[in-house]
Every structure is written in structure tokens, then in C-alpha cells.
Design a protein around this motif. Structure first.
Motif, PDB file in Angstrom:
ATOM      1  N   ASP A  75      10.637  22.251 -32.178  1.00  0.00           N
ATOM      2  CA  ASP A  75      10.780  22.544 -30.752  1.00  0.00           C
ATOM      3  C   ASP A  75       9.479  22.940 -30.074  1.00  0.00           C
ATOM      4  N   CYS A  76       8.502  23.442 -30.845  1.00  0.00           N
ATOM      5  CA  CYS A  76       7.245  23.903 -30.229  1.00  0.00           C
ATOM      6  C   CYS A  76       6.249  22.773 -30.041  1.00  0.00           C
ATOM      7  N   ALA A  77       6.499  21.595 -30.639  1.00  0.00           N
ATOM      8  CA  ALA A  77       5.510  20.515 -30.646  1.00  0.00           C
ATOM      9  C   ALA A  77       5.705  19.563 -29.468  1.00  0.00           C
ATOM     10  N   GLU A  78       4.605  19.113 -28.895  1.00  0.00           N
ATOM     11  CA  GLU A  78       4.622  18.107 -27.828  1.00  0.00           C
ATOM     12  C   GLU A  78       3.923  16.846 -28.348  1.00  0.00           C
ATOM     13  N   HIS A  79       4.694  15.793 -28.528  1.00  0.00           N
ATOM     14  CA  HIS A  79       4.178  14.544 -29.084  1.00  0.00           C
ATOM     15  C   HIS A  79       4.264  13.449 -28.026  1.00  0.00           C
ATOM     16  N   ARG A  80       3.153  12.832 -27.731  1.00  0.00           N
ATOM     17  CA  ARG A  80       3.083  11.792 -26.701  1.00  0.00           C
ATOM     18  C   ARG A  80       3.721  12.250 -25.400  1.00  0.00           C
ATOM     19  N   GLY A  81       3.445  13.492 -25.047  1.00  0.00           N
ATOM     20  CA  GLY A  81       3.914  14.046 -23.778  1.00  0.00           C
ATOM     21  C   GLY A  81       5.351  14.488 -23.769  1.00  0.00           C
ATOM     22  N   ARG A  82       6.013  14.508 -24.929  1.00  0.00           N
ATOM     23  CA  ARG A  82       7.435  14.841 -24.958  1.00  0.00           C
ATOM     24  C   ARG A  82       7.720  15.985 -25.921  1.00  0.00           C
ATOM     25  N   VAL A  83       8.536  16.936 -25.459  1.00  0.00           N
ATOM     26  CA  VAL A  83       9.093  17.993 -26.301  1.00  0.00           C
ATOM     27  C   VAL A  83      10.583  17.709 -26.415  1.00  0.00           C
ATOM     28  N   TYR A  84      11.085  17.577 -27.641  1.00  0.00           N
ATOM     29  CA  TYR A  84      12.464  17.136 -27.815  1.00  0.00           C
ATOM     30  C   TYR A  84      13.482  18.273 -27.727  1.00  0.00           C
ATOM     31  N   GLY A  85      13.283  19.345 -28.469  1.00  0.00           N
ATOM     32  CA  GLY A  85      14.234  20.446 -28.451  1.00  0.00           C
ATOM     33  C   GLY A  85      15.563  20.132 -29.098  1.00  0.00           C
ATOM     34  N   LEU A  86      15.593  19.210 -30.061  1.00  0.00           N
ATOM     35  CA  LEU A  86      16.824  18.833 -30.749  1.00  0.00           C
ATOM     36  C   LEU A  86      16.591  18.844 -32.257  1.00  0.00           C
ATOM     37  N   ALA A  87      17.689  18.964 -33.007  1.00  0.00           N
ATOM     38  CA  ALA A  87      17.576  19.070 -34.457  1.00  0.00           C
ATOM     39  C   ALA A  87      17.073  17.775 -35.084  1.00  0.00           C
ATOM     40  N   GLY A  88      17.559  16.627 -34.617  1.00  0.00           N
ATOM     41  CA  GLY A  88      17.174  15.354 -35.220  1.00  0.00           C
ATOM     42  C   GLY A  88      15.668  15.105 -35.208  1.00  0.00           C
ATOM     43  N   PRO A  89      15.017  15.198 -34.050  1.00  0.00           N
ATOM     44  CA  PRO A  89      13.562  15.032 -34.023  1.00  0.00           C
ATOM     45  C   PRO A  89      12.832  16.075 -34.868  1.00  0.00           C
ATOM     46  N   ALA A  90      13.345  17.307 -34.933  1.00  0.00           N
ATOM     47  CA  ALA A  90      12.697  18.335 -35.753  1.00  0.00           C
ATOM     48  C   ALA A  90      12.711  17.931 -37.226  1.00  0.00           C
ATOM     49  N   LEU A  91      13.852  17.429 -37.691  1.00  0.00           N
ATOM     50  CA  LEU A  91      13.946  16.966 -39.074  1.00  0.00           C
ATOM     51  C   LEU A  91      13.029  15.777 -39.306  1.00  0.00           C
ATOM     52  N   ASP A  92      13.010  14.879 -38.353  1.00  0.00           N
ATOM     53  CA  ASP A  92      12.181  13.681 -38.471  1.00  0.00           C
ATOM     54  C   ASP A  92      10.709  14.040 -38.559  1.00  0.00           C
ATOM     55  N   GLN A  93      10.274  14.974 -37.728  1.00  0.00           N
ATOM     56  CA  GLN A  93       8.873  15.396 -37.750  1.00  0.00           C
ATOM     57  C   GLN A  93       8.529  16.090 -39.066  1.00  0.00           C
ATOM     58  N   ALA A  94       9.448  16.912 -39.582  1.00  0.00           N
ATOM     59  CA  ALA A  94       9.196  17.577 -40.858  1.00  0.00           C
ATOM     60  C   ALA A  94       9.053  16.558 -41.985  1.00  0.00           C
ATOM     61  N   ASP A  95       9.909  15.533 -41.974  1.00  0.00           N
ATOM     62  CA  ASP A  95       9.819  14.498 -43.003  1.00  0.00           C
ATOM     63  C   ASP A  95       8.515  13.705 -42.878  1.00  0.00           C
ATOM     64  N   ALA A  96       8.126  13.400 -41.641  1.00  0.00           N
ATOM     65  CA  ALA A  96       6.881  12.656 -41.429  1.00  0.00           C
ATOM     66  C   ALA A  96       5.680  13.476 -41.879  1.00  0.00           C
ATOM     67  N   LEU A  97       5.693  14.777 -41.575  1.00  0.00           N
ATOM     68  CA  LEU A  97       4.564  15.617 -41.986  1.00  0.00           C
ATOM     69  C   LEU A  97       4.530  15.779 -43.506  1.00  0.00           C
ATOM     70  N   THR A  98       5.701  15.826 -44.132  1.00  0.00           N
ATOM     71  CA  THR A  98       5.737  15.857 -45.591  1.00  0.00           C
ATOM     72  C   THR A  98       4.987  14.665 -46.168  1.00  0.00           C
ATOM     73  N   ALA A  99       5.254  13.468 -45.613  1.00  0.00           N
ATOM     74  CA  ALA A  99       4.567  12.259 -46.086  1.00  0.00           C
ATOM     75  C   ALA A  99       3.066  12.339 -45.825  1.00  0.00           C
ATOM     76  N   VAL A 100       2.684  12.856 -44.682  1.00  0.00           N
ATOM     77  CA  VAL A 100       1.264  12.995 -44.351  1.00  0.00           C
ATOM     78  C   VAL A 100       0.564  13.892 -45.365  1.00  0.00           C
ATOM     79  N   LEU A 101       1.168  15.043 -45.646  1.00  0.00           N
ATOM     80  CA  LEU A 101       0.530  16.006 -46.537  1.00  0.00           C
ATOM     81  C   LEU A 101       0.518  15.513 -47.983  1.00  0.00           C
ATOM     82  N   LEU A 102       1.590  14.857 -48.408  1.00  0.00           N
ATOM     83  CA  LEU A 102       1.628  14.327 -49.768  1.00  0.00           C
ATOM     84  C   LEU A 102       0.627  13.195 -49.959  1.00  0.00           C
ATOM     85  N   ALA A 103       0.444  12.390 -48.909  1.00  0.00           N
ATOM     86  CA  ALA A 103      -0.475  11.260 -49.010  1.00  0.00           C
ATOM     87  C   ALA A 103      -1.930  11.684 -48.874  1.00  0.00           C
ATOM     88  N   GLY A 104      -2.135  12.943 -48.481  1.00  0.00           N
ATOM     89  CA  GLY A 104      -3.501  13.423 -48.324  1.00  0.00           C
ATOM     90  C   GLY A 104      -4.232  12.772 -47.180  1.00  0.00           C
TER      91      GLY A 104
END
Length: 432
Positions: free
Chosen positions: A270-299
Motif C-alpha cells: 500500500d505504501c508503494a507508488e509504481h508507474r504513478g499508481r498506488v493500488y491499496g489492495l491485497a492482490g497487487p501487494a501479494l504480486d509485488q511481494a512475489d516479484a520482489l522475491t524473484a528480484v532478490l533471489l536473482a540478484g
């Protein structure tokens, strides 16, 4: 992983990341992470608090710990208890705060706490405090007729309260629903015993002995109240990021790898603004967490300034979304390209009502609109087609077609020429 990852915030996004990676999670609430989407069900008594707990984190979380300062040079987080937590990568998942409207009598001299009986509707503690206060016949006023306000009003009515729902706008859930669906929703909410007032602005609160006694409306009318629920929306929590000198718009500005303007700090939820948009919903929050997991694992979180990522490899689909948002769309393997979020709500009663809304439900000139409405059965289905694309829809009462419609919308693919638009609203969504 040898990299020290610290996550500030134990909400949906932060907890999801901590389930997937060995991180140090700093949670401000003393409770273990829980599913906020189900708070109305806890308030209504449908679920016990422990039922909405989220899956456990890989490493023990530090709960009841509030982060107060980030030292970017030293890469440490200072906590309110005086402790310092070092990081190699910091993830801000600070969520959002409820919006408190500028009501006369809400705050005392020097910013004193609101009168007893006035509650936001954001945390599990909010729910439990409301449940302790409400008894059958308790007069309750809910300020705000959006998704949160409607959910709170339904839950309070289930506890036997005499509920008044006030909405400043013309109709309930006006951000998600068209006029017809909103009208049917209002009829259902009123059938639960809730008194609904739209185009109604609350101007102040009355109190006696530090307890709320009434709500004042701008037209001079006064509503007796022993409980007032403020459901006026939320605002991203960005103070920690702003004080650290990070780029902040409405939320904390991040790129496609969810990096802030400091390449060692990320933000999700909810605190993140991506491409000018703040979602404020559970689905995007989960999606962002999963995407960041991949980013961090991939180094791939290289220490470069925040900016759009050029990486576009395919990533695995995110697990099923929580209630209140649709599953994520396809995005990059080590980045985030956005989420198409679908809003869902189930309202109880003798005849429970389901609703779903997605995309743009307001037609523009030249759009094709197909809708089927059965007021007797409180059923309404509508889709908006722009060119050869499905751009939005709302379904109320009958959600049989929602799965197929949501997939067509999320995929953003051209609709088949041979399929009549009416088939989009059939029970199989036009798949036969």
C-alpha cells in the motif's frame, strides 16, 4: 541467502515476502501478521481473530517494534526501543493509514485522542474494540460509503447495532460500481437494517465526558451515536521514507524492480507508488511481494538509481489472490509490470449478495456497453468494450461469468469477432 534483508511492516506485502525469504521482519503491531481483507468478518463474529492469521514467516518476526529512522549511509534502521538493525537490502512495506476527516470535535486541544467510541476500521485491534463496545440496539454511524464503509456497516448490523451509513457522494461504492449496481447494493444494505444517507456530509461530533454522543451533519441534522466508524479511505504511510530523503509522490516511488530512489531500498504494498499508481489492495501487494522475491533471489537488484526496468523475461504466475483482488497478470521474471485488480465483496443477510467490479465501468463515446439487469432478483451484469478489448465490468448478484470475464480483461486480448457481445454475460462467459 547471505544478504541481510530487513522488512519494515507486517501487513500483507511484508508478511508475504517474509514467508518466501529469510528476512528480519519488523512489525509495528504486537500481533502476528493477519489478513486485513477479513476484518469485517471478525467484527461480525463470523471468524475468530486467530482464523485470519497469515502463514508463518521463515524467520521469527520482531513484533511490536516500530521503525522510526533510516540511516541510509550506515544502512541501519533505528527502532523506537533504541535498537539498530543493519541491512544490505531494506524493504519498506509500511502500508497505509486511515484518513481522518476534518470533523469538528474529532480532536481535542493539542491533538488529543478522538472521543471514546470513535474508531477507524483498519486493524484487528480496531475490530476487537468495536466488538467490545457494540451491543444489540447500539446506535452506530459509519462515515464513508465505499468498500470499507459498506463492509463495516454490514458487520455492525450483524451484531445487532442500529446502523446509519453516511456517504458524501451520490451513491455507494461510486469508485467501483455504476449507478444501477449501486442502487441495487443500497437496497440490499437497507434490507440488512442499515439506514443509508447519500449526498450527506458529516461536519462534526458531539461528546459528553469524553464519549461520543452524536454526529452532526452539514445540513444541521444530528444523528445520535454511541459508536462512530470512520471509513473515509486510506493514505500511504510515507513519513519514514520521506524523512530518509527518498522520492515520494502519493506513495514511495518505485521502478519495475520495486526499487526506490535509493538502490538499496525497495517498497511494496500500500505504501508503494509504481508507474504513478498506488493500488491499496491485497492482490497487487501479494504480486509485488512475489516479484520482489524473484528480484532478490536473482540478484538483479543492482545498486543503480530508480528507473523503469528494461527486463521483460516471463515470470511464474503469482499464487491465487486474496479476496478483494484478482490474480496477477503476467509480468517480468525479475520485475513488476502492474496488476489488474478486481474488487469482490460478499454481503450477508437472508439473501446474501455478491458483487465484483473491474476496470473502467464508465463508457466513453464509441464504446459498446452490454448489460442485463433483473431488479426483482437484484442481479445486474454489465461490460464495457472499447474497440476489440474488454475494458471493464460490474457484476452484482450473479457472478457465474466473473472468472471468464476477469481472464479476458487481465489478458487484454482481442475479443473474437464471431462472438456476440451478449455472450460475455452468459453463465459461461461466452466460452461455449
Amino acid at each position: 541467502m547471505s544478504t541481510r534483508i530487513v522488512v519494515v511492516g507486517g501487513g500483507t506485502a511484508g508478511a508475504r515476502l517474509a514467508q518466501r525469504l529469510p528476512v528480519t521482519l519488523l512489525g509495528e503491531e504486537p500481533r502476528a501478521p493477519y489478513n486485513r481483507v477479513l476484518l469485517a468478518d471478525v467484527l461480525a463474529g463470523r471468524y475468530a481473530p486467530e482464523v485470519i492469521a497469515l502463514p508463518g514467516t521463515r524467520e521469527p518476526a520482531r513484533l511490536g517494534v516500530r521503525a522510526v529512522r533510516i540511516d541510509r549511509a550506515a544502512r541501519t534502521v533505528e527502532c523506537a526501543d533504541g535498537s539498530l538493525v543493519g541491512y544490505d537490502r531494506l524493504v519498506l512495506a509500511t502500508g497505509s493509514n486511515p484518513v481522518l476527516p476534518p470533523l469538528r470535535g474529532l480532536r481535542g486541544p493539542g491533538g488529543a485522542e478522538p472521543p471514546e467510541g470513535v474508531h477507524a476500521f483498519r486493524t484487528l485491534d480496531d475490530c476487537l474494540a468495536l466488538r467490545d463496545r457494540v451491543r444489540p440496539g447500539t446506535r452506530a454511524v459509519v462515515v464513508g460509503g465505499g468498500l470499507l464503509g459498506v463492509s463495516a456497516a454490514r458487520a455492525l448490523a450483524a451484531l445487532g447495532a442500529e446502523v446509519v451509513l453516511t456517504q458524501q457522494g451520490e451513491r455507494l461504492m461510486e469508485r467501483q460500481l455504476d449507478a444501477t449496481a449501486s442502487h441495487l447494493l443500497r437496497e440490499h444494505v437497507e434490507s440488512l437494517g442499515v439506514e443509508v444517507h447519500t449526498e450527506c456530509r458529516v461536519s462534526g461530533l458531539r461528546q459528553r465526558d469524553s464519549e461520543v454522543t452524536a454526529v452532526e451533519l452539514a445540513d444541521g441534522f444530528v444523528l445520535d451515536a454511541r459508536v462512530v466508524v470512520l471509513a473515509c479511505g486510506v493514505r500511504p504511510r510515507v513519513a519514514l521514507a520521506r524523512e530518509a530523503g527518498l522520492a515520494v509522490g502519493t506513495g514511495i516511488v518505485v521502478d519495475d524492480e520495486l526499487r526506490t530512489s535509493d538502490p538499496y531500498i525497495h517498497a511494496i504494498g500500500d505504501c508503494a507508488e509504481h508507474r504513478g499508481r498506488v493500488y491499496g489492495l491485497a492482490g497487487p501487494a501479494l504480486d509485488q511481494a512475489d516479484a520482489l522475491t524473484a528480484v532478490l533471489l536473482a540478484g538483479t537488484a543492482a545498486p543503480t538509481p530508480c528507473g523503469p526496468s528494461s527486463r521483460r523475461a516471463e515470470r511464474p504466475p503469482a499464487p491465487g489472490a486474496e479476496a478483494g483482488a484478482a490474480p496477477a497478470d503476467t509480468g517480468p521474471a525479475t520485475g513488476y509490470s502492474g496488476t489488474r485488480a478486481l474488487t469482490r465483496l460478499t454481503l450477508g443477510g437472508a439473501r446474501p449478495l455478491d458483487l465484483a467490479a473491474f476496470g473502467d465501468t464508465t463508457a466513453l463515446p464509441g464504446d459498446d456497453v452490454v448489460q442485463l439487469t433483473d431488479a426483482t432478483r437484484r442481479s445486474h451484469r454489465k461490460v464495457v468494450v472499447r474497440g476489440d478489448r474488454l475494458v471493464g465490468g460490474v457484476l452484482l448478484g450473479d457472478l457465474a461469468a466473473v472468472g471468464t470475464l476477469a481472464r479476458a480483461w487481465e489478458g487484454d486480448e482481442a475479443l473474437p469477432d464471431e462472438a456476440p457481445l451478449l455472450h460475455l454475460l452468459t453463465h459461461d462467459g461466452g466460452s461455449s
